[in-house]
Design a protein around this motif. Sequence first.
Motif, PDB file in Angstrom:
ATOM      1  N   CYS A 184     -15.751   1.684 -16.870  1.00 54.51           N
ATOM      2  CA  CYS A 184     -14.441   1.891 -16.271  1.00 54.51           C
ATOM      3  C   CYS A 184     -13.973   0.600 -15.610  1.00 54.51           C
ATOM      4  N   ILE A 185     -12.698   0.466 -15.464  1.00 53.07           N
ATOM      5  CA  ILE A 185     -12.130  -0.707 -14.793  1.00 53.07           C
ATOM      6  C   ILE A 185     -12.426  -0.597 -13.304  1.00 53.07           C
ATOM      7  N   VAL A 186     -12.962  -1.651 -12.746  1.00 55.10           N
ATOM      8  CA  VAL A 186     -13.328  -1.639 -11.329  1.00 55.10           C
ATOM      9  C   VAL A 186     -12.447  -2.608 -10.548  1.00 55.10           C
ATOM     10  N   VAL A 187     -12.363  -2.376  -9.247  1.00 52.76           N
ATOM     11  CA  VAL A 187     -11.527  -3.186  -8.368  1.00 52.76           C
ATOM     12  C   VAL A 187     -12.409  -3.916  -7.367  1.00 52.76           C
ATOM     13  N   TYR A 211      -1.834  -6.663  -6.275  1.00 49.79           N
ATOM     14  CA  TYR A 211      -2.498  -6.946  -7.540  1.00 49.79           C
ATOM     15  C   TYR A 211      -3.237  -5.711  -8.063  1.00 49.79           C
ATOM     16  N   VAL A 212      -3.711  -4.869  -7.144  1.00 47.72           N
ATOM     17  CA  VAL A 212      -4.306  -3.598  -7.559  1.00 47.72           C
ATOM     18  C   VAL A 212      -3.246  -2.760  -8.273  1.00 47.72           C
ATOM     19  N   ALA A 213      -2.048  -2.742  -7.690  1.00 46.81           N
ATOM     20  CA  ALA A 213      -0.949  -1.976  -8.283  1.00 46.81           C
ATOM     21  C   ALA A 213      -0.619  -2.489  -9.686  1.00 46.81           C
ATOM     22  N   ARG A 214      -0.642  -3.820  -9.854  1.00 48.40           N
ATOM     23  CA  ARG A 214      -0.372  -4.403 -11.171  1.00 48.40           C
ATOM     24  C   ARG A 214      -1.463  -4.018 -12.173  1.00 48.40           C
ATOM     25  N   LEU A 215      -2.703  -4.001 -11.693  1.00 50.90           N
ATOM     26  CA  LEU A 215      -3.824  -3.612 -12.551  1.00 50.90           C
ATOM     27  C   LEU A 215      -3.663  -2.166 -12.997  1.00 50.90           C
ATOM     28  N   PHE A 216      -3.278  -1.304 -12.060  1.00 51.52           N
ATOM     29  CA  PHE A 216      -3.057   0.104 -12.376  1.00 51.52           C
ATOM     30  C   PHE A 216      -1.927   0.256 -13.390  1.00 51.52           C
ATOM     31  N   ALA A 217      -0.872  -0.523 -13.209  1.00 51.64           N
ATOM     32  CA  ALA A 217       0.277  -0.441 -14.116  1.00 51.64           C
ATOM     33  C   ALA A 217      -0.105  -0.923 -15.515  1.00 51.64           C
ATOM     34  N   GLN A 218      -0.887  -2.008 -15.578  1.00 52.60           N
ATOM     35  CA  GLN A 218      -1.273  -2.579 -16.865  1.00 52.60           C
ATOM     36  C   GLN A 218      -2.127  -1.625 -17.694  1.00 52.60           C
ATOM     37  N   TYR A 219      -3.054  -0.929 -17.006  1.00 52.48           N
ATOM     38  CA  TYR A 219      -3.986  -0.064 -17.725  1.00 52.48           C
ATOM     39  C   TYR A 219      -3.685   1.424 -17.551  1.00 52.48           C
ATOM     40  N   GLY A 274     -16.305   2.418  -2.718  1.00 49.24           N
ATOM     41  CA  GLY A 274     -15.300   3.456  -2.520  1.00 49.24           C
ATOM     42  C   GLY A 274     -14.496   3.654  -3.782  1.00 49.24           C
ATOM     43  N   ILE A 275     -13.378   4.323  -3.632  1.00 51.63           N
ATOM     44  CA  ILE A 275     -12.486   4.560  -4.762  1.00 51.63           C
ATOM     45  C   ILE A 275     -11.058   4.398  -4.271  1.00 51.63           C
ATOM     46  N   ILE A 276     -10.192   3.861  -5.118  1.00 51.24           N
ATOM     47  CA  ILE A 276      -8.805   3.635  -4.737  1.00 51.24           C
ATOM     48  C   ILE A 276      -7.913   4.328  -5.768  1.00 51.24           C
ATOM     49  N   SER A 277      -6.850   4.959  -5.288  1.00 49.39           N
ATOM     50  CA  SER A 277      -5.973   5.713  -6.177  1.00 49.39           C
ATOM     51  C   SER A 277      -4.523   5.343  -5.930  1.00 49.39           C
ATOM     52  N   LEU A 278      -3.664   5.826  -6.819  1.00 45.17           N
ATOM     53  CA  LEU A 278      -2.232   5.611  -6.624  1.00 45.17           C
ATOM     54  C   LEU A 278      -1.783   6.178  -5.287  1.00 45.17           C
ATOM     55  N   VAL A 279      -2.334   7.314  -4.909  1.00 45.33           N
ATOM     56  CA  VAL A 279      -1.962   7.949  -3.637  1.00 45.33           C
ATOM     57  C   VAL A 279      -2.335   7.052  -2.466  1.00 45.33           C
ATOM     58  N   ASP A 280      -3.510   6.410  -2.546  1.00 43.41           N
ATOM     59  CA  ASP A 280      -3.926   5.486  -1.478  1.00 43.41           C
ATOM     60  C   ASP A 280      -2.932   4.342  -1.349  1.00 43.41           C
ATOM     61  N   ILE A 281      -2.533   3.805  -2.497  1.00 43.98           N
ATOM     62  CA  ILE A 281      -1.608   2.673  -2.487  1.00 43.98           C
ATOM     63  C   ILE A 281      -0.282   3.064  -1.847  1.00 43.98           C
ATOM     64  N   ILE A 282       0.218   4.245  -2.188  1.00 37.93           N
ATOM     65  CA  ILE A 282       1.501   4.695  -1.658  1.00 37.93           C
ATOM     66  C   ILE A 282       1.395   5.094  -0.187  1.00 37.93           C
ATOM     67  N   ASN A 283       0.355   5.859   0.145  1.00 39.82           N
ATOM     68  CA  ASN A 283       0.236   6.389   1.504  1.00 39.82           C
ATOM     69  C   ASN A 283      -0.177   5.358   2.537  1.00 39.82           C
ATOM     70  N   GLU A 284      -1.053   4.440   2.143  1.00 38.46           N
ATOM     71  CA  GLU A 284      -1.624   3.519   3.121  1.00 38.46           C
ATOM     72  C   GLU A 284      -0.938   2.171   3.174  1.00 38.46           C
ATOM     73  N   SER A 285      -0.240   1.801   2.131  1.00 40.67           N
ATOM     74  CA  SER A 285       0.441   0.505   2.139  1.00 40.67           C
ATOM     75  C   SER A 285       1.576   0.519   3.144  1.00 40.67           C
ATOM     76  N   LYS A 286       1.843  -0.637   3.728  1.00 37.92           N
ATOM     77  CA  LYS A 286       2.881  -0.748   4.756  1.00 37.92           C
ATOM     78  C   LYS A 286       4.152  -1.387   4.220  1.00 37.92           C
ATOM     79  N   PHE A 287       4.238  -1.493   2.876  1.00 38.92           N
ATOM     80  CA  PHE A 287       5.374  -2.220   2.314  1.00 38.92           C
ATOM     81  C   PHE A 287       6.701  -1.516   2.599  1.00 38.92           C
ATOM     82  N   LEU A 288       6.666  -0.210   2.850  1.00 43.48           N
ATOM     83  CA  LEU A 288       7.909   0.499   3.160  1.00 43.48           C
ATOM     84  C   LEU A 288       8.330   0.288   4.607  1.00 43.48           C
ATOM     85  N   GLU A 289       7.377  -0.100   5.456  1.00 38.04           N
ATOM     86  CA  GLU A 289       7.648  -0.248   6.874  1.00 38.04           C
ATOM     87  C   GLU A 289       7.903  -1.699   7.281  1.00 38.04           C
TER      88      GLU A 289
END
Length: 208
Positions: free
Chosen positions: A79-82, A90-98, A112-127
Amino acid sequence: MLRAADIMTTDVATVRSSATVAEAVKLMQARDWHALIVERRHEQDAYGIITEADIVYKVIAFGKDPSLVRVYEVMSKPCIVVNPDLGVEYVARLFAQYRLLRAPVIQGELLGIISLVDIINESKFLELPRIVVLEQELQDAIQKARIACSETSPRSEECAIAWDIVDELQAEIAHQEAKRIPKTAFEEYCEEFPEAMETRMYDSWCSG
Protein backbone atom coordinates in the motif's frame (compact mmCIF):
# COMPACT_ATOMS: atom_id res chain seq x y z
CA MET A 1 3.13 23.81 7.68
CA LEU A 2 1.20 21.00 9.29
CA ARG A 3 2.73 17.58 8.85
CA ALA A 4 1.12 14.18 8.50
CA ALA A 5 2.28 13.39 12.04
CA ASP A 6 0.32 16.38 13.35
CA ILE A 7 -3.05 15.19 12.09
CA MET A 8 -2.77 11.40 11.77
CA THR A 9 -4.81 9.02 13.90
CA THR A 10 -2.57 6.98 16.18
CA ASP A 11 -5.40 4.64 17.17
CA VAL A 12 -4.82 2.15 14.40
CA ALA A 13 -5.17 -1.62 14.30
CA THR A 14 -3.35 -4.31 12.40
CA VAL A 15 -4.56 -7.66 11.18
CA ARG A 16 -2.77 -10.76 9.89
CA SER A 17 -3.00 -11.43 6.18
CA SER A 18 -4.12 -15.00 7.00
CA ALA A 19 -7.07 -13.79 9.08
CA THR A 20 -10.54 -14.15 7.61
CA VAL A 21 -12.46 -11.16 6.36
CA ALA A 22 -15.09 -11.96 9.01
CA GLU A 23 -12.41 -11.52 11.70
CA ALA A 24 -11.33 -8.25 10.12
CA VAL A 25 -14.92 -6.98 10.13
CA LYS A 26 -15.32 -7.81 13.83
CA LEU A 27 -12.14 -5.89 14.59
CA MET A 28 -13.35 -2.89 12.59
CA GLN A 29 -16.73 -2.92 14.33
CA ALA A 30 -15.16 -3.11 17.78
CA ARG A 31 -13.54 0.31 17.47
CA ASP A 32 -15.44 1.82 14.54
CA TRP A 33 -12.36 1.59 12.31
CA HIS A 34 -12.75 2.04 8.56
CA ALA A 35 -9.53 0.25 7.63
CA LEU A 36 -6.95 -2.11 9.06
CA ILE A 37 -3.25 -2.22 8.30
CA VAL A 38 -2.12 -5.70 7.28
CA GLU A 39 0.90 -6.85 9.24
CA ARG A 40 4.19 -7.60 7.53
CA ARG A 41 5.33 -11.23 7.46
CA HIS A 42 8.93 -10.16 8.04
CA GLU A 43 10.96 -6.92 8.33
CA GLN A 44 11.63 -6.67 4.60
CA ASP A 45 7.98 -7.26 3.73
CA ALA A 46 5.62 -4.42 2.78
CA TYR A 47 2.55 -3.35 4.71
CA GLY A 48 -0.88 -3.91 3.24
CA ILE A 49 -4.28 -2.36 3.92
CA ILE A 50 -7.83 -3.66 3.93
CA THR A 51 -10.68 -1.17 3.90
CA GLU A 52 -14.45 -1.20 4.17
CA ALA A 53 -14.55 -0.63 0.42
CA ASP A 54 -12.43 -3.73 -0.20
CA ILE A 55 -14.86 -5.84 1.84
CA VAL A 56 -17.96 -4.41 0.17
CA TYR A 57 -16.67 -4.42 -3.40
CA LYS A 58 -14.71 -7.68 -3.35
CA VAL A 59 -16.61 -9.88 -0.91
CA ILE A 60 -20.18 -8.77 -0.22
CA ALA A 61 -20.86 -7.63 -3.78
CA PHE A 62 -20.01 -11.13 -5.05
CA GLY A 63 -21.97 -12.96 -2.39
CA LYS A 64 -18.86 -14.52 -0.87
CA ASP A 65 -18.79 -15.83 2.68
CA PRO A 66 -16.52 -13.49 4.75
CA SER A 67 -15.59 -16.39 7.01
CA LEU A 68 -14.11 -18.25 4.03
CA VAL A 69 -12.23 -15.36 2.42
CA ARG A 70 -8.78 -14.43 3.72
CA VAL A 71 -7.57 -10.89 4.15
CA TYR A 72 -4.69 -11.42 1.69
CA GLU A 73 -7.23 -12.18 -1.05
CA VAL A 74 -8.80 -8.72 -0.97
CA MET A 75 -6.22 -6.40 0.59
CA SER A 76 -4.09 -3.84 -1.25
CA LYS A 77 -0.37 -4.62 -1.02
CA PRO A 78 2.02 -3.00 -1.08
CA CYS A 79 0.00 0.00 0.00
CA ILE A 80 1.07 3.59 -0.47
CA VAL A 81 2.55 4.90 2.76
CA VAL A 82 3.00 8.43 4.07
CA ASN A 83 6.11 9.81 5.76
CA PRO A 84 5.20 11.47 9.08
CA ASP A 85 7.17 14.60 8.13
CA LEU A 86 5.33 15.10 4.84
CA GLY A 87 3.37 18.36 4.72
CA VAL A 88 -0.41 18.00 4.71
CA GLU A 89 -0.63 19.80 1.36
CA TYR A 90 1.60 17.16 -0.20
CA VAL A 91 -0.34 14.37 1.50
CA ALA A 92 -3.47 15.77 -0.13
CA ARG A 93 -1.74 15.75 -3.53
CA LEU A 94 -0.67 12.15 -2.98
CA PHE A 95 -4.24 11.20 -2.13
CA ALA A 96 -5.52 13.00 -5.22
CA GLN A 97 -2.94 11.35 -7.50
CA TYR A 98 -3.72 7.82 -6.35
CA ARG A 99 -7.39 8.34 -5.43
CA LEU A 100 -6.73 7.37 -1.82
CA LEU A 101 -9.13 7.63 1.10
CA ARG A 102 -6.56 6.73 3.74
CA ALA A 103 -2.97 5.54 4.07
CA PRO A 104 -0.68 4.33 6.86
CA VAL A 105 1.93 6.68 8.28
CA ILE A 106 5.19 4.80 8.51
CA GLN A 107 8.78 5.63 9.34
CA GLY A 108 10.56 2.40 10.09
CA GLU A 109 7.46 1.26 11.95
CA LEU A 110 3.72 1.87 11.82
CA LEU A 111 2.97 5.19 13.52
CA GLY A 112 -0.65 5.80 12.58
CA ILE A 113 -3.08 6.25 9.74
CA ILE A 114 -4.18 9.38 7.90
CA SER A 115 -7.44 9.83 6.01
CA LEU A 116 -9.29 12.41 3.97
CA VAL A 117 -11.38 13.14 7.06
CA ASP A 118 -8.21 13.87 9.08
CA ILE A 119 -7.01 16.28 6.42
CA ILE A 120 -10.33 18.13 6.34
CA ASN A 121 -11.07 18.10 10.07
CA GLU A 122 -7.63 18.80 11.46
CA SER A 123 -6.12 21.12 8.88
CA LYS A 124 -6.25 24.82 9.70
CA PHE A 125 -6.31 26.03 6.12
CA LEU A 126 -9.93 27.17 6.49
CA GLU A 127 -9.09 29.22 9.58
CA LEU A 128 -5.72 30.69 8.70
CA PRO A 129 -5.38 33.61 6.27
CA ARG A 130 -3.21 32.88 3.25
CA ILE A 131 -0.47 35.20 4.50
CA VAL A 132 -0.18 33.30 7.81
CA VAL A 133 0.21 30.01 5.97
CA LEU A 134 2.87 31.55 3.72
CA GLU A 135 4.79 32.91 6.72
CA GLN A 136 4.82 29.44 8.27
CA GLU A 137 6.02 27.92 5.01
CA LEU A 138 8.71 30.60 4.73
CA GLN A 139 10.15 29.86 8.15
CA ASP A 140 10.18 26.15 7.36
CA ALA A 141 11.87 26.82 4.01
CA ILE A 142 14.56 29.02 5.60
CA GLN A 143 15.35 26.33 8.14
CA LYS A 144 15.55 23.67 5.42
CA ALA A 145 17.78 25.91 3.29
CA ARG A 146 20.22 26.45 6.15
CA ILE A 147 20.29 22.71 6.84
CA ALA A 148 20.83 21.90 3.15
CA CYS A 149 23.73 24.35 2.96
CA SER A 150 25.34 23.11 6.16
CA GLU A 151 25.09 19.50 5.03
CA THR A 152 26.60 20.24 1.61
CA SER A 153 28.19 23.69 1.25
CA PRO A 154 27.06 27.28 0.64
CA ARG A 155 28.30 26.87 -2.94
CA SER A 156 26.36 23.67 -3.67
CA GLU A 157 23.50 23.31 -6.10
CA GLU A 158 21.32 21.92 -3.31
CA CYS A 159 21.93 25.09 -1.32
CA ALA A 160 21.04 27.28 -4.29
CA ILE A 161 17.81 25.40 -4.99
CA ALA A 162 16.76 25.61 -1.35
CA TRP A 163 17.26 29.39 -1.30
CA ASP A 164 15.35 29.72 -4.59
CA ILE A 165 12.33 28.28 -2.79
CA VAL A 166 12.81 30.81 0.03
CA ASP A 167 13.02 33.65 -2.49
CA GLU A 168 9.77 32.59 -4.15
CA LEU A 169 7.94 32.47 -0.83
CA GLN A 170 9.28 35.87 0.24
CA ALA A 171 8.29 37.35 -3.09
CA GLU A 172 4.78 35.94 -2.75
CA ILE A 173 4.45 37.34 0.78
CA ALA A 174 5.68 40.75 -0.38
CA HIS A 175 3.11 40.64 -3.19
CA GLN A 176 0.31 39.68 -0.79
CA GLU A 177 1.23 42.50 1.59
CA ALA A 178 2.09 44.96 -1.19
CA LYS A 179 5.41 45.63 0.51
CA ARG A 180 8.99 45.83 -0.68
CA ILE A 181 11.43 43.41 0.93
CA PRO A 182 14.23 45.50 2.51
CA LYS A 183 16.55 42.51 2.74
CA THR A 184 15.85 38.95 1.66
CA ALA A 185 16.61 35.93 3.81
CA PHE A 186 19.24 34.92 1.27
CA GLU A 187 20.97 38.30 1.55
CA GLU A 188 21.06 37.86 5.30
CA TYR A 189 22.54 34.41 4.81
CA CYS A 190 25.17 35.86 2.47
CA GLU A 191 26.30 38.20 5.23
CA GLU A 192 27.20 35.10 7.24
CA PHE A 193 28.51 33.09 4.29
CA PRO A 194 29.70 35.40 1.46
CA GLU A 195 30.70 32.43 -0.68
CA ALA A 196 27.00 31.62 -1.10
CA MET A 197 26.79 34.38 -3.73
CA GLU A 198 28.59 32.04 -6.09
CA THR A 199 25.42 29.93 -6.28
CA ARG A 200 23.67 32.72 -8.17
CA MET A 201 24.33 33.85 -11.71
CA TYR A 202 24.21 37.48 -10.70
CA ASP A 203 25.70 39.42 -7.82
CA SER A 204 22.75 41.58 -6.87
CA TRP A 205 21.51 38.99 -4.44
CA CYS A 206 24.45 39.53 -2.09
CA SER A 207 26.17 42.75 -1.43
CA GLY A 208 28.86 41.27 0.80
